[in-house]
Design a protein around this motif. Sequence first.
Motif, PDB file in Angstrom:
ATOM      1  N   ARG A 170      96.107  61.721  -4.533  1.00  7.24           N
ATOM      2  CA  ARG A 170      95.365  62.750  -5.266  1.00  7.24           C
ATOM      3  C   ARG A 170      94.172  63.252  -4.462  1.00  7.24           C
ATOM      4  O   ARG A 170      93.885  64.457  -4.433  1.00  7.24           O
ATOM      5  CB  ARG A 170      94.903  62.186  -6.610  1.00  7.24           C
ATOM      6  N   VAL A 203      94.248  67.375  -2.712  1.00  9.14           N
ATOM      7  CA  VAL A 203      93.322  68.370  -3.239  1.00  9.14           C
ATOM      8  C   VAL A 203      92.654  69.144  -2.099  1.00  9.14           C
ATOM      9  O   VAL A 203      92.107  70.230  -2.314  1.00  9.14           O
ATOM     10  CB  VAL A 203      92.252  67.707  -4.143  1.00  9.14           C
ATOM     11  N   ASN A 263      99.187  68.259  -6.839  1.00 10.16           N
ATOM     12  CA  ASN A 263      98.404  69.434  -6.446  1.00 10.16           C
ATOM     13  C   ASN A 263      99.246  70.420  -5.635  1.00 10.16           C
ATOM     14  O   ASN A 263      98.789  71.011  -4.650  1.00 10.16           O
ATOM     15  CB  ASN A 263      97.164  69.014  -5.649  1.00 10.16           C
TER      16      ASN A 263
END
Length: 207
Positions: free
Chosen positions: A80, A84, A106
Amino acid sequence: PTIFTTRQGVKIGVIAATFSLNGIPMPVGKPWAVQRMSAKNLLGQAHRAREAGADIVLAAVHIGTEYSTKENGQQVALARALTVSPDIDLVYMHHPHVVQPWTMINKKWVLYGVGNTVAQQEADPTYEGATGRFTFTRVGNGRFTVSKAEYIPTLVTFYQPGRPARLYQVSAKLKTAKGSLRSRLLEAQRRTTSVVMRKHPKGLVRG
């Protein structure tokens, strides 16, 4: 940064880090020898690769629970944090020695585990792996995005004197394999597919 240039002139940066040295000490006086894992470290590497001209940046991370076909919390948190960032385009992880799920976070591909390409370990699933083949296409803003995502199940055979280990691309070898080898290839294909596709990633196909 490590940057490869394709025949089409696209520059691909590869960054890497590890969560563990398996008990091996860091070389004395050579802190540069091994990149230790942290999101900050990897993001810094990715940014430097972009500054050096990389069009695409891949993050290769040595992380995960050995012999587990499920990603752990540390893998998820790192994925994560990395996806991003606009500096990273794809993340792939290795260390468990078995295949783990592939997914998108994402809007970027994350391969939690690719298994083994070459192995001679005791556990049967460690002879199986999944090679990723991703087609990147340049989009309007000059950046690249994945336009095709494929996983290719592989199987390496057990070495015996007079019988060298062989690495097979499962789908290709199934066209001619017979008997026990065919059964083993089908088993590898079923197991790899069930794990890689566990999170039902949209657009991922078997190559």
